[in-house]
Write an enzyme that holds these catalytic residues in place. Structure first.
Site, PDB file in Angstrom:
ATOM      1  N   LYS A   1     -11.450  -1.016  -3.479  1.00 54.64           N
ATOM      2  CA  LYS A   1     -11.687   0.410  -3.630  1.00 54.64           C
ATOM      3  C   LYS A   1     -10.806   0.912  -4.766  1.00 54.64           C
ATOM      4  CE  LYS A   1      -8.961   1.057   0.581  1.00 54.64           C
ATOM      5  NZ  LYS A   1      -9.158  -0.094   1.490  1.00 54.64           N
TER       6      LYS A   1
ATOM      7  N   ASP B   1      -3.098   6.875  -3.439  1.00 54.50           N
ATOM      8  CA  ASP B   1      -2.092   6.303  -2.548  1.00 54.50           C
ATOM      9  C   ASP B   1      -1.133   5.358  -3.265  1.00 54.50           C
ATOM     10  OD1 ASP B   1      -3.799   4.123  -2.916  1.00 54.50           O
ATOM     11  OD2 ASP B   1      -3.362   3.330  -0.920  1.00 54.50           O
TER      12      ASP B   1
ATOM     13  N   ASP C   1      -5.562   2.427  -4.550  1.00 54.60           N
ATOM     14  CA  ASP C   1      -6.950   2.117  -4.206  1.00 54.60           C
ATOM     15  C   ASP C   1      -7.646   3.243  -3.434  1.00 54.60           C
ATOM     16  OD1 ASP C   1      -5.608   1.682  -1.843  1.00 54.60           O
ATOM     17  OD2 ASP C   1      -6.369  -0.348  -1.511  1.00 54.60           O
ATOM     18  N   ARG C   2      -6.870   4.211  -2.917  1.00 58.51           N
ATOM     19  CA  ARG C   2      -7.528   5.286  -2.179  1.00 58.51           C
ATOM     20  C   ARG C   2      -7.382   6.626  -2.900  1.00 58.51           C
ATOM     21  NH1 ARG C   2      -5.629   5.774   3.375  1.00 58.51           N
ATOM     22  NH2 ARG C   2      -3.678   4.812   2.718  1.00 58.51           N
TER      23      ARG C   2
ATOM     24  N   SER D   1       0.832  -1.203   0.000  1.00 61.67           N
ATOM     25  CA  SER D   1       0.000   0.000   0.000  1.00 61.67           C
ATOM     26  C   SER D   1       0.866   1.252   0.000  1.00 61.67           C
ATOM     27  CB  SER D   1      -0.987  -0.011   1.163  1.00 61.67           C
ATOM     28  OG  SER D   1      -1.951   1.008   0.962  1.00 61.67           O
ATOM     29  N   HIS D   2       0.803   2.068   1.037  1.00 61.39           N
ATOM     30  CA  HIS D   2       1.534   3.336   1.001  1.00 61.39           C
ATOM     31  C   HIS D   2       2.897   3.256   1.683  1.00 61.39           C
ATOM     32  CE1 HIS D   2      -1.232   3.200   4.432  1.00 61.39           C
ATOM     33  NE2 HIS D   2      -0.252   3.744   5.093  1.00 61.39           N
TER      34      HIS D   2
ATOM     35  N   ASP E   1      -0.750   2.101  -3.761  1.00 58.68           N
ATOM     36  CA  ASP E   1      -1.204   1.044  -4.670  1.00 58.68           C
ATOM     37  C   ASP E   1      -2.477   1.444  -5.426  1.00 58.68           C
ATOM     38  OD1 ASP E   1      -2.814   0.893  -2.418  1.00 58.68           O
ATOM     39  OD2 ASP E   1      -3.093  -1.265  -2.575  1.00 58.68           O
TER      40      ASP E   1
HETATM   41 MG    MG Z   1      -3.830   1.367  -0.586  1.00 59.96          MG
END
Ligand code: MG
Length: 454
Positions: A287, A188, A192-193, A24-25, A190
């Protein structure tokens, strides 16, 4: 590949699932975070029963073999033979961009950019850079240079790709500065946000979900209307008000995208959102940051209004759910847990009391029975529900060596027409005091001022 694009690829190719390596981040790699995630044939994260079964299987593995083979040529798309295996290398952007083109009114957005509409997209040296450049600049005609920090870097160039006002502060400064573009967005690590910002106005994730739900019919992919809207419990009830007005179902779930996945698979919800900058729809089972940004662009293009104008009109129609989250970080775990235990012990006695003059209508520890598979999730957060639609929610997270974080979610509903344009912290002052009074945050933890306010 972004996480939502990977979800789409699994669905598009009807695979038996997919493995996603993602931190992710956080910077990824052997010396950094290294997450391995398995997504199911529906494109969504594997449920606990599956991950638990995989884990049990790892305990029984007696041997594994490693094939000596040449490297996959990642610069060349198409099929390659690697040690007798057929390996297809695909363009990470192409299929995803095609999906977005099928959902949104690209000609209308193109016309808006051609008419001088300006945008800033901060990809924060993370995965969405190539997607944003291809879709926004090449296909939709946004000015070259619209996408900042567009080259994904292994260490994110030292940035912290977490799209919120704190970590995307450069974008916030630009959007509130004298030369602000019409629209700003960030995503972010990856992809998704997302965070969206108008010129001089920040859009909270809760409000964003509500605005998208109220206007989704303006996008071709959602022209037939929505089956329902789902939000995580800590997310504000703004989306519920839209659902009620549209006559569609609304769902309040525990935090975690898997709960939305069940509702989407069952055709019960089309749009979903979380206060933690997650928004998405049933086009994938994750998301999707760029999806939300494109949905906003579609709405802006069709309505021809500013972000501020759209928000003001939304609040005038539905009322406004003032919302804020206060984080108290690094609290001693025993103190944080004692505070929550004391609060839970008092829940039954709270209805009918009126701290700071706000009458408590109900108080509970949120539990959820999944309407699809019947599974039950308990102890998801303590809710104080006040008369008139205000509420305070208490949750603990991260009970590690750094201590616990208390997240206090605050919400107050104002029907309007007066009082719709106040500062959220001022509008919430009474709810904040009532929450402190009931939980005794200072008495238990010694803390009165939050470390982070969003
Ligand atoms: Mg993410």
């Amino acid at each position: 590949m972004s996480t939502p694009a990977a979800s789409h690829l699994i669905r598009l190719n009807k695979t038996d699932g997919g493995l996603i390596l993602s931190a992710s981040h956080n910077p990824g790699g052997p010396e950094e975070d290294f997450g391995v995630k398995f997504n199911m044939p529906n494109g969504g994260p594997a449920p606990e029963g599956v991950t638990e079964a995989i884990y049990q299987r790892t305990l029984e593995i007696a041997e594994y073999r490693i094939a000596e083979a040449q490297d996959v040529d990642l610069a060349r798309t198409g099929r390659q033979d690697i040690a007798g295996m057929a390996v297809d290398v695909v363009d990470p952007v192409a299929d995803y961009a095609r999906l977005m083109e099928s959902l949104f009114d690209f000609p209308a957005i193109r016309a808006m950019f051609a008419g001088g509409f300006t945008m800033r997209m901060d990809s924060m040296c993370a995965v969405t850079g190539p997607y944003a450049v291809e879709i926004l600049e090449r296909r939709l005609g946004a000015a070259r240079g619209t996408v900042l920090n567009a080259t994904p870097l292994p260490d994110f160039g030292g940035m912290h790709p977490d799209p919120n006002p704190t970590w995307a502060s450069a974008l916030m400064d630009e959007m509130f500065g004298p030369d602000a573009p019409d629209f700003g967005a960030a995503s972010d690590g990856d992809g998704d946000r997302n965070m969206v910002v108008g010129r001089g106005i920040y859009v909270s994730p809760s409000d964003s979900l509500a605005v998208l739900a109220a206007n989704a019919h303006l996008a071709p992919g959602y022209a037939a209307g929505l089956a329902g809207v789902a939000r995580s419990m800590p997310t504000s009830a703004a989306a519920d008000r839209v659902a009620a007005a549209l006559g569609i179902a609304s769902y309040e779930t525990p935090t975690g995208w898997k709960f939305f996945g069940n509702l989407m698979d069952a055709g019960k919800a089309t749009l979903c959102g979380e206060e933690s900058f997650g928004t998405g729809s049933d086009h994938v089972r994750e998301k999707d940051g760029l999806w939300a940004i494109l949905m906003w662009l579609n709405i802006l293009a069709v309505r021809g209004e500013s972000v501020a104008g759209i928000l003001a009109a939304h609040w005038a129609r539905f009322g406004r759910n003032y919302y804020s989250r206060h984080d108290f970080e690094a609290i001693a775990v025993d103190k944080a847990e004692a505070m929550m235990a004391a609060l839970r012990a008092r829940l039954a006695s709270l209805p009918g009391t009126a701290p700071e003059g706000l009458e408590v209508e109900a108080a509970d520890d949120f539990a959820y029975t999944d309407p699809v598979d019947g599974s039950v999730a308990t102890a998801q957060g303590v809710r104080l529900l006040f008369k008139g639609g205000s509420r305070a929610v208490f949750r603990l997270s991260g009970t590690g060596t750094e201590g616990a974080t208390l997240r206090l979610y605050l919400e107050r509903y104002v029907a309007g027409p007066e009082g719709l344009l106040a500062d959220p912290q001022a509008a919430l002052a009474l709810v904040i005091r009532a929450a402190h009074a009931v939980a005794g945050i200072k008495a238990h933890t010694g803390r009165e001022t939050p470390d982070v306010v969003t």
